[in-house]
Design an enzyme around this catalytic site. Structure first.
Site, short mmCIF file in Angstrom:
data_model
loop_
_atom_site.label_atom_id
_atom_site.label_comp_id
_atom_site.label_asym_id
_atom_site.label_seq_id
_atom_site.Cartn_x
_atom_site.Cartn_y
_atom_site.Cartn_z
N GLU A 155 0.73 -1.25 -0.10
CA GLU A 155 -0.14 0.06 0.14
C GLU A 155 0.70 1.10 0.14
OE1 GLU A 155 -2.27 0.48 3.66
OE2 GLU A 155 -3.96 1.55 2.67
N ILE A 156 0.77 1.86 -1.13
CA ILE A 156 1.64 3.15 -0.92
C ILE A 156 0.82 4.43 -0.74
CG2 ILE A 156 2.82 4.67 -2.53
CD1 ILE A 156 4.07 2.35 -4.06
#
Lengths: 751, 470
Positions: free
Chosen positions: A498-499
């Site tokens: 998850e960026i």
């Protein structure tokens, strides 16, 4: 005179063309063939990827008819001109375009007919396989008389249909049991796993293997395909001349197995065992494996006609199930999340530095070094560093035991790793990922230290599961280079990354982080900043609810079975242990402060008491359960139950049935997910579904929270939530977007 | 000659390869007007002239035949003694001995020293062993060249030995561990419990394989893939193997293999001939099944070099020393290079990479070379190398060169047979190649010779040899 000659040539050409089939040669774009002496070499070359599309099937049928009708041809080689794939599978769009089960059944029957003709071909057909040979492509290959595969790393065989909620619908369920015997066939079809060439040879799926070639007078890929073709042509000749036998003499084990299998009660026993195993693993939530057993059984017990009919009809039925649609949706979503929508970064990250050699840091290092990224792993203590380096070594060494890499590759990967205690070499880093303790003041200290030594272009990524990135970036001199990269534990197993971007994060920084993640083999969602981002924010309310359920006297084992019964791969109590009770307490407190009573439910004090006793979950050996090394069986931690006693709540009978508990857990998760989309934390529902399934284990058969709302019905969900809201208040208040969808049934997250 | 040396001074100052090429081209233009015999010498100012005084070898025998009961250092002794006899060299005139070996006999891990002592060299002459797979004795020779060039020695004996009739077969790692622990166990109980831990599986021995450690691929397998990559047919390979055997037989019958010394094997007869030369017919060879890749491979026992026992030795001196001792040297040892590349897919392409590099270094082109001696590991490997050297695409794509170097003309190539027919005792082959070049240059009247060889590990070597003025 010259003109007449020209005309003569033209006439001849026309003659040749008509004799090879009405100039169809020129209109064919997917399949062509060449006659080499007495062998017809049929080459598949879909302009994009080789799939069994309508076009491909039509042209293949045409070509096969020509080949069968040509008396000069004694045998056939079937090969792909594409370096990476033989046939990657059936055309999914073709199946998705169907609106009824009958249409899909018809597609299946066409495939069955085509492969039946291939199987009964009077001229032996050799499938020359290089690259992926999956699904329909695999069924095509096993209908051929002989199979030769390259040993390329890209060569894999298998029928992954079950993973899409389908079954091999073109004869796969009928041919495999005959080829491999019942137990192996079930293993291949039910798991859908990819089979490597050497394993395929051992199993008897392919007859001959061909090595990949290195540099020569042409590119290795091109020459390898040529070589495969040469070997296949020779084999085809040998088959036609009966120098190579079509059936292999069976080994002793095979003979014994066949003999045993000839008894109906033995087969029945196997069906039962397999059925039980499937039920245990799927909790009956996935219809495909059960249908596969049905098809295999029909074929073996009632004969091929019944078997093929069962296969095509069940294929049609499965294609219409919400489970299949959910799984296909996930497949497409995964493909989308394996692309970089932010473009190519200005500078490729070749030198990475990871701060903190804990579980996460070492995991990040491991998935980087084996992709050829030079990685510095820095810790503050020698003990911590040693533990981290050992984790990387063990991770890679385990792969050598599974033979997925060689010991030499392991060593060469490890040569990309530098373990150290100082900031030496950080001046050459392209990206720093910090994975230090989740404490804002420590993160600030580290960021300042790092910024003092890194070059101007270097990106500072922070691996945090809950701290807002903008808070961390607050002390940065260059906030456009600061980004969040939230990995999931264990990093080498969990596919999701998850960026998190802040308002100030530059597009190039994001592009670069995504590029690194993709290189590390991750499926990536890019979300907006905020407490808990997307994934943690969805998980927190569900865990809060789980704690309340425990406080209401539900046993951890019962809680686990309720959640897994809904389709979660890991039960809620086990999940809390895996995440870490201390982390859960920490996150619950942080998010509680940020979001207020909506994130309430279970009592945080209970979690804190657990931590005080040292029950931090799996890592400390005790949490909801007791973990003993080497023991698979886990007992409930009775001391934890004692602590629970003092936080006991009285359940409200109106909302405490098994089903109510399941929906209390799931609806809070789903509502929070939808709220994230409403608030713009999520860019789209696809990433929301992928993040929930790949990061948090949201039931894959439901396809993710958004697809779940679509298929379950927003109105029904809202109705359930209202009932819980009456008792628990705003924790169950549906968000506006969910209400919008409830009001208007035509509104769907997925088209 | 004066003009040439002037030009060379330029190159010496620049130390730049492109300049070297230019000078090389320039020189070949300048001297192409003269007859072939008046090509320039490759002597470089400030660099000592180093000469091959002579070279010998034991007969190369298929392993498991007449040498079967010897030890490696026995063969090495025979070669060293043969060299002493051939050259009449006083034993104490040797400053140093370097010897190559690949599969090591653990009892004589520094086989150079054991053989030297056993051959009666002065115990004051130091000796060390080198290993670099099939180019081990090339490494021994170039080590000798280095010692002389650096002014540390004047006379060095180099050589190599390989003894495949006996190889170290080890206990399994588990068994070794138990046995080593047994040494340290103090009490009877501890010993018994260790003995009790032995399982039948631990007794399975570990056999050495001619396989790459890094890739676990056997060399024959890699050669077969290499042949396929270059489209070398089975027919081409069999033809080349037949050529090798035919030429070797002719050379043997005409007495050209004068480097072979006679060797009285204890308990057996005197051996004076290689025993692996067996010219067959194409029909016979076509009958053989592939040895490594089944069923469609092209490398067979007949077109591969066979496991061989043998040893070789050469005497290398500075030119002044040789002349002062009254020797008439056979050849100058000039530029040499070592190369290495991908051990998986380019394992045996050493000659392709090494040849243009050493030619450039010497300022020569392929056309200047009169005598080629390439190590023949497999017929398929030689044919693949020839095709690679003949390919502009390969040179550009994989070697970063503008053009191909070109393939050697076959009439100058391994014309007295090669490793396929004469045999290939891994670490002894290099000296055979160099001595053969010297002998062929003398016999055929050429001036430059080129040695090239591939080796396990994806390495390779080439050396330019210049005839000593007759």
């Amino acid at each position: 005179e010259r003109e007449t000659r020209l005309k003569f040539i033209c006439d001849c050409t026309a003659g040749v063309m008509s004799s090879t089939g009405r100039s169809a040669f020129f209109s064919r774009t997917h399949v062509n063939y060449e006659i080499k002496g007495d062998v017809a070499v049929i080459r598949m070359n879909d302009p994009s990827v080789n799939t069994l599309s309508v076009q491909m099937q039509r042209e293949m049928t045409e070509v096969m008819d020509e080949v069968w009708g040509n008396s000069a041809v004694q045998s056939v080689v079937l090969i792909s001109s594409k370096p990476g794939s033989f046939i990657a599978g059936a055309d999914l769009n073709m199946i998705q375009a169907c609106t009824t089960a009958e249409e899909v059944t018809l597609l299946s029957q066409e495939g069955q007919k085509m492969f039946e003709k291939i199987e009964k071909s009077p001229k032996p057909i050799v499938a020359a396989i290089n690259g992926s040979c999956l699904g329909g492509g695999f069924e095509f290959a096993i209908a051929c008389q002989y199979r030769i595969a390259t040993k390329s790393k890209k060569t894999v065989l298998g029928c992954p249909e079950v993973m899409l909620g389908l079954l091999p619908g073109a004869g796969g369920t009928q041919r495999l049991p005959k080829m491999l015997g019942l137990p192996s066939a079930f293993d291949v079809v039910l798991t859908g796993r990819s089979i490597r060439p050497d394993k395929a040879k051992k199993m008897g799926l392919v007859h001959q293997l061909v090595d990949t070639l290195g540099p020569g007078l042409k590119s290795p890929e091109e020459r390898t395909i040529e070589y495969l073709e040469e070997v296949a042509v020779e084999a085809a000749r040998g088959l036609a001349k009966k120098q190579i036998p079509l059936t292999k003499e069976k080994g002793l084990m095979q003979k014994i197995q066949d003999y045993v299998m000839s008894y109906p009660f033995v087969r029945q026993q196997i069906y039962n065992t397999v059925q039980k195993k499937v039920m245990k693993q799927t909790k009956g939530l996935y219809p495909a494996p059960l249908k596969i057993i049905e098809c295999v059984k029909a074929g073996l017990e009632q004969g091929p006609t019944a078997g093929y009919l069962a296969e095509s009809q069940n294929f049609g039925k499965l294609a219409m199930t919400p489970e299949s649609k959910a799984l296909i949706g996930l497949y497409h979503g995964q493909v989308t999340c394996k692309k970089n929508r932010f473009g190519t970064p200005e500078k490729e990250v070749k030198a990475l530095a990871v701060l903190g050699a804990g579980l996460m840091g070492a995991g990040i290092a491991q998935v980087s070094v084996d992709k050829g990224i030079h990685t510095i792993l820095k810790d503050t203590t020698l003990e911590g560093l040693s533990r981290g380096e050992q984790q990387v070594y063990k991770g890679l060494n385990d792969k050598t035991k599974k033979k997925s890499i060689t010991t030499f590759e392991r060593d060469s990967f490890l040569s990309n790793l530098t373990g150290q205690l100082d900031y030496n070499g950080f001046n050459k880093a392209d990206m720093v990922i910090e994975a230090v303790f989740e404490d804002l003041s420590i993160k600030h200290k580290v960021l300042k230290e790092v910024e003092a030594v890194i070059p101007p272009h270097c990106i500072f990524a922070t691996n945090t599961s809950a701290l807002p990135i903008k808070d961390i970036a607050a002390v940065s001199k260059r906030p456009e280079k600061v980004i969040g990269m939230h990995y999931f534990s264990p990093v080498d197993k969990m596919q999701l990354l998850e960026i998190i971007t802040t308002d100030k994060t530059s597009k190039d920084t994001t592009a670069s982080a995504v590029a690194v993640g993709l290189k590390q083999g991750k499926v990536i969602i890019v979300v907006g900043d905020g407490p808990g981002f997307y994934t943690t924010r969805c998980l927190a309310p569900m865990l809060a609810e789980a704690v309340r359920v425990l406080q209401e006297g539900v046993d951890p084992k019962k809680l686990d079975s309720l959640t897994t019964g809904f389709g979660f791969p890991v039960g809620a109590a086990t999940l809390a242990d895996e995440v870490g009770i201390d982390v859960a307490a920490h996150v619950a407190e942080d998010l509680g402060k940020a979001f207020g009573s909506r994130f309430g439910g279970g009592n945080i004090e209970f979690l804190k008491s657990m931590v005080d006793k040292g029950f931090k979950g799996r890592k400390s050996g005790k949490g909801c359960y007791i973990y003993q090394p080497g023991l698979k069986r886990r007992d409930v931690n009775t001391e934890a139950l004692e602590i629970l006693e003092s936080y006991k709540l009285t359940p409200n009978a109106a909302i405490s049935s098994d089903s109510d508990i399941q929906y209390r857990l799931v609806s809070r998760f789903v509502n929070e997910a939808v709220l994230c989309l409403q608030e713009g934390i999520l860019a789209n529902p696809v990433e929301g579904d992928i993040g929930a399934v790949f990061g948090l284990g949201f039931p894959p058969c439901l396809g993710g929270p958004f697809r779940f709302v679509d298929s379950f019905g927003a109105d029904k969900l809202v109705e359930k939530m209202r009932k819980f809201e009456e008792v628990f208040g705003n924790q169950f208040t549906p968000c506006q977007l969910l209400l919008d969808h409830a009001k208007d049934p035509s509104k769907k997250f997925h088209k | 000659m004066i003009r040439a040396s002037k030009k060379e001074k330029c190159t010496f100052h620049f130390h730049n390869t492109t300049v070297n090429i230019f000078v090389g081209l320039f020189l070949s233009v300048v001297f192409s007007n003269h007859t072939a015999k008046s090509k320039k010498t490759l002597a470089k100012p400030g660099v000592k002239n180093i000469v091959l005084v002579d070279g010998v070898r034991t007969p190369f025998l298929q392993s498991g035949t007449i040498y079967a009961d010897l030890m490696p250092h026995d063969l090495a002794r025979a070669a060293l003694q043969g060299l002493l006899n051939r050259t009449g060299l006083p034993k104490d005139a040797v400053d140093y001995i370097v010897y190559g070996t690949v599969i090591q006999e653990v009892k004589t891990s520094n086989v150079a020293r054991e053989a030297a002592l056993g051959a009666g060299f002065s115990d004051k002459t130091p000796a060390h062993t080198v290993t670099m797979a099939c180019i081990s004795s090339n490494q021994a020779m170039t080590t000798a060249v280095g010692l002389i060039a650096a002014g540390q020695c004047d006379a060095v004996v180099a050589g190599g030995v390989e003894f495949m009739s006996d190889v170290p077969i080890r206990h399994s790692r588990r068994m070794r561990k138990t046995m080593l622990s047994l040494n340290k166990a103090k009490t009877l109980g501890a010993r018994l419990s260790l003995l009790g831990s032995i399982r039948l599986a631990h007794l399975a021995p570990e056999l050495p394989a001619v396989a790459e450690f890094s890739t676990a691929e056997t060399m024959g397998h890699s050669a077969d893939r290499l042949a396929a990559a270059f489209g070398v047919s089975r027919l081409e390979q069999d033809e080349f193997a037949l050529r090798s055997h035919t030429l070797a037989k002719k050379a043997q019958d005409s007495g050209l293999l004068s480097d072979v010394i006679s060797f009285k094997v204890p308990g057996k007869d005197i051996v004076s001939k290689d025993n692996g030369i067996r010219p067959s017919t194409m029909e016979q060879m076509a009958k053989l099944k592939p040895a490594f890749i089944k069923p469609h491979g092209t490398v067979t026992a007949a077109n591969s070099s066979f496991l061989t026992d043998g040893a070789s030795a050469v005497l290398i001196m500075s030119e002044e020393k040789a002349l002062a001792m009254g020797y008439k040297p056979k050849a100058y040892l000039r530029d040499f290079v070592y190369v290495s590349q991908d051990p998986k897919d380019q394992l045996l392409l050493g000659p392709t990479y090494a040849t243009p590099k050493v030619l450039e270094k010497s300022g020569l082109t392929l056309n200047d070379i009169d005598v080629f001696e390439f190590h023949e590991a497999f017929a398929g490997q030689i044919m693949a190398n020839l095709k690679a050297m003949e390919s502009d695409w390969f040179a550009q794509t994989y070697m970063g060169r503008k053009t191909k170097v070109g393939a050697p003309p076959m009439e100058k190539f391994n014309s007295w047979g090669g490793s396929l027919s004469l045999g290939h005792p891994f670490a002894a082959t290099g000296c055979r190649l160099v001595t053969t070049v010297a002998h062929r240059l003398q016999k055929e009247g050429g001036q430059y010779g080129l040695v090239a060889a591939c080796a396990a590990g994806g390495q390779g070597h080439a050396m330019v040899i210049e005839a000593y003025p007759q």
